[in-house]
Design an enzyme around this catalytic site. Structure first.
Site, PDB file in Angstrom:
ATOM      1  N   ASP A  71       0.911  -1.364  -0.200  1.00  0.00           N
ATOM      2  CA  ASP A  71       0.003   0.131   0.094  1.00  0.00           C
ATOM      3  C   ASP A  71       0.727   1.415   0.343  1.00  0.00           C
ATOM      4  O   ASP A  71       0.385   2.104  -0.708  1.00  0.00           O
ATOM      5  CB  ASP A  71      -1.124   0.434   1.329  1.00  0.00           C
ATOM      6  N   GLU A 148      -6.323  -9.622  16.107  1.00  0.00           N
ATOM      7  CA  GLU A 148      -5.566  -9.241  15.868  1.00  0.00           C
ATOM      8  C   GLU A 148      -5.155  -7.158  15.666  1.00  0.00           C
ATOM      9  O   GLU A 148      -4.381  -6.519  15.971  1.00  0.00           O
ATOM     10  CB  GLU A 148      -3.929  -9.758  14.936  1.00  0.00           C
ATOM     11  N   CYS A 382      17.174  -6.648 -10.837  1.00  0.00           N
ATOM     12  CA  CYS A 382      17.466  -6.806  -9.582  1.00  0.00           C
ATOM     13  C   CYS A 382      17.867  -8.698 -10.014  1.00  0.00           C
ATOM     14  O   CYS A 382      18.997  -8.667  -9.877  1.00  0.00           O
ATOM     15  CB  CYS A 382      16.402  -6.963  -8.791  1.00  0.00           C
ATOM     16  N   MET A 385      18.749  -8.920 -13.367  1.00  0.00           N
ATOM     17  CA  MET A 385      19.694  -9.030 -13.847  1.00  0.00           C
ATOM     18  C   MET A 385      21.097  -9.398 -13.679  1.00  0.00           C
ATOM     19  O   MET A 385      22.015 -10.076 -14.527  1.00  0.00           O
ATOM     20  CB  MET A 385      20.314  -7.312 -13.382  1.00  0.00           C
ATOM     21  N   GLN A 386      20.661 -10.106 -12.449  1.00  0.00           N
ATOM     22  CA  GLN A 386      21.824 -11.161 -12.315  1.00  0.00           C
ATOM     23  C   GLN A 386      21.390 -12.153 -13.192  1.00  0.00           C
ATOM     24  O   GLN A 386      22.496 -12.534 -13.340  1.00  0.00           O
ATOM     25  CB  GLN A 386      21.125 -11.193 -10.826  1.00  0.00           C
ATOM     26  N   HIS A 507      15.800  -1.739  -7.838  1.00  0.00           N
ATOM     27  CA  HIS A 507      13.705  -1.608  -8.130  1.00  0.00           C
ATOM     28  C   HIS A 507      13.903   0.007  -8.757  1.00  0.00           C
ATOM     29  O   HIS A 507      13.545   0.602  -7.620  1.00  0.00           O
ATOM     30  CB  HIS A 507      13.429  -1.472  -7.325  1.00  0.00           C
ATOM     31  N   GLU A 509      10.666   0.319  -9.991  1.00  0.00           N
ATOM     32  CA  GLU A 509       9.357   0.446 -10.076  1.00  0.00           C
ATOM     33  C   GLU A 509       8.730   1.495  -9.253  1.00  0.00           C
ATOM     34  O   GLU A 509       7.727   1.510  -8.551  1.00  0.00           O
ATOM     35  CB  GLU A 509       8.649  -1.087 -10.277  1.00  0.00           C
TER      36      GLU A 509
HETATM   37  N1  GLN Z   1      17.965 -12.580  -4.545  1.00  0.00           N
HETATM   38  C1  GLN Z   1      18.486 -12.073  -5.133  1.00  0.00           C
HETATM   39  C2  GLN Z   1      19.632 -11.381  -4.358  1.00  0.00           C
HETATM   40  O1  GLN Z   1      19.269 -11.031  -2.807  1.00  0.00           O
HETATM   41  C3  GLN Z   1      17.432 -10.740  -6.350  1.00  0.00           C
HETATM   42  C4  GLN Z   1      16.976 -10.130  -4.832  1.00  0.00           C
HETATM   43  C5  GLN Z   1      16.097  -9.030  -6.351  1.00  0.00           C
HETATM   44  O2  GLN Z   1      15.803  -9.534  -6.764  1.00  0.00           O
HETATM   45  N2  GLN Z   1      15.345  -8.341  -5.498  1.00  0.00           N
HETATM   46  O3  GLN Z   1      20.591 -10.596  -4.430  1.00  0.00           O
END
Ligand code: GLN
Length: 536
Positions: A71, A148, A382, A385-386, A507, A509
């Site tokens: 949110d 809760e 993230c 990219m890896q 990120h 976004e």
């Molecule tokens: N798992 C990966 C890391 O911890 C990428 C994390 C992600 O995409 N937010 O670096």
């Protein structure tokens, strides 16, 4: 004196309290009234960072590095405010604060109890923006009647008792279900929900009624009588084609006018209704004859639960507002799907979003390979990219079985690995590389074309990084690192001779706003439009 709008929910969860809060905030803002929104979540997790996205949707990240409820993303996009630790609260983190105080002996021998100690801490957090904003909207997560959420509703009751009524406005969001067999809208669940609220000591000033069908006068009269809420304060909230239409729907029912009058707020201007037209892009599109359709695939693990990729979804949708004669279709593909490659052939752009853990990784790498070789616009965020770096290492640099140590601890070519700061982590919660970090972009790159500046600041949430030892080797084979943090940590990668192939360690976004879409999404959508026209 600051004013407070409390928003509670009844009957069921997922009624869109976040969007309603943000839409009300937006209307007040359009009157020149300053607003911020604070979220209270009744679960025990200290933050949602450790929760499975299937249970909680996307984990939003603030600039100051807080892993928060999605949110907060809605608030930021609608209101164009920067949220922080002060905007997000959970039962877990409130209890932790109280328990830490108790351990330090700060309660002077008192028996520490829900009332008053937990409720006092909740009430303190209601007022964090009292000197900064005209209005604090306080959204209480969960559903009235849950065990809760009781301490939170009790804190609201006490707060109202201790403050003047004309500084407080209560909104309750409920559901009016439609019963197909008898063609009827039913008000009973709303009556029960309001009764529950009144039992705890809160009387709603306004009801927002979610419904599939219009709520006519007779239904409003009935709700009014049973719930003790005036008829014109019963607001209908139908399902909309776009959440950005909701402020206008509320405006037409005078939600802003009623709140401003009740709270005695000083409005600084009238709403410029052109704003609604600008935002209502679906309506605009209906009037245009030649609509091009482009399709973007998001390849992830949570393809059946789109809330897991909420900010990406919103960034793409908002980017497409500017391309007025283009309709964007976003599809979520499961990365473990055996037919993935034949499926992605039909798309004009591929996004591999963030994620954790081994499942689905090989599918993502195959999809990236396909989009690289077939020149389909690709954006890796993230983990995305890896995976792109792994793909390039394996297939261009021929480093067999290159991998991230997240997925293969003993890989011979650890192109992605944990760097020193992350090695000896005691707790998994809240310890990643989180929040905003600056980096510098290298000129004459796709990244520079997109941002048109050198220094950028973006939000992060990850533990692993591109291994700097492999940069030279991979750059020889066609990868290019186009931005670094402190000149050493790769933040953006790209390849030459491809219309759009970009991997970002952060990120983007999370910083898209309703009227300020992140340039990466704008340019990615443009590249997808271009790709679709070349294809035809
Ligand atoms: N798992 C990966 C890391 O911890 C990428 C994390 C992600 O995409 N937010 O670096």
């Amino acid at each position: 004196m600051s004013k407070y709008i409390f928003i509670t929910g009844g009957v069921i969860s997922s009624l869109g309290k976040g969007v309603s809060s943000a839409s009300i905030g937006k209307l007040l803002q359009l009157h020149g009234i300053s607003v911020n929104i604070i979220k209270f979540d009744p679960y025990i997790n200290v933050d949602p960072g450790t929760m499975n996205p299937y249970q909680h949707g996307e984990v939003f990240v603030t600039n100051d590095g807080i892993e928060a409820d999605l949110d907060l993303g809605t608030y930021e996009r609608f209101l164009d405010v920067e949220t922080s630790k002060l905007n997000t609260n959970t039962a877990g983190d409130i209890y932790q604060t109280v328990i830490n105080k108790e351990r330090k002996g700060e309660y002077n021998g008192d028996t520490v109890q829900i009332i008053p100690h937990i409720t006092d801490e909740i009430k303190r957090r209601f007022t964090v923006f009292k000197n900064e904003y005209d209005v604090s909207i306080i959204e209480i997560g969960g559903t009235v009647g849950d065990i809760e959420s009781l301490p939170f509703i009790e804190a609201v009751r006490q707060f109202q008792f201790e403050n003047e009524k004309n500084n407080i406005f209560n909104i309750h969001i409920t559901l009016i279900p439609y019963i197909k067999s008898s063609y009827e809208l039913k008000t009973k669940p709303t009556q029960h929900s309001v009764n529950k609220l009144r039992e705890i000591g809160l009387c709603p000033d306004m009801l927002i009624c979610r419904s599939e069908y219009s709520i006519d006068k007779s239904i409003k009269q009935k709700i009014s009588k049973f719930c003790n809420v005036r008829e014109n304060y019963i607001i209908e909230a139908l399902n909309e084609s776009s959440i950005y239409n909701i402020p206008e729907k509320f405006y037409k029912q005078k939600v802003d006018f009623l709140i401003i009058n009740n709270l005695n707020l000083n409005k600084r201007k009238e709403i410029d209704t052109n704003w609604f037209k600008k935002i209502n892009f679906y309506n605009l599109r209906k009037r245009i004859r030649t609509i091009k359709k482009i399709r973007i695939a998001i390849i992830g693990k949570y393809s059946k639960f789109q809330d897991a990729y909420k900010s990406i979804n919103e960034s793409l949708n908002l980017a497409s507002i500017e391309e007025i004669n283009t309709e964007l279709e976003i599809c979520y593909l499961e990365s473990e799907n055996n037919n993935l490659i034949s499926l992605i052939n039909n798309f004009d752009g591929i996004i591999v979003p963030g994620g954790f853990g081994n499942r689905g990784i090989e599918g993502k790498i195959k999809a990236i390979n396909y989009s690289r070789e077939h020149k389909i616009p690709f954006l890796g965020i993230c983990l995305g990219m890896q995976c792109a770096i792994i793909e390039i290492a394996r297939n261009l640099a021929k480093l067999k079985n290159a991998n991230s140590t997240e997925f293969d601890k003993n890989t011979k070519y650890p192109v992605i690995k944990i760097l020193d700061g992350q090695k000896n982590i005691k707790y998994v919660g809240g310890t990643m590389r989180l929040g905003h970090y600056e980096s510098e972009i290298i000129k004459k790159t796709l990244a520079f074309n997109i941002y048109n500046k050198i220094k950028i600041s973006e939000r992060h949430r990850h533990r692993y990084e591109m291994n700097p030892e492999f940069i030279t080797r991979l750059e020889k084979e066609g990868l290019f690192v186009s931005a670094y943090h402190k000149k050493v940590l790769p933040e953006i990668i790209e390849i030459r001779n491809h219309p759009f192939f970009l991997g970002v360690q952060f990120h983007p976004e999370f910083i898209t706003r309703l009227e300020k879409v992140h340039p990466i999404f704008k340019e990615f959508v443009k590249a997808a439009i271009k790709f679709s026209s070349i294809k035809k």
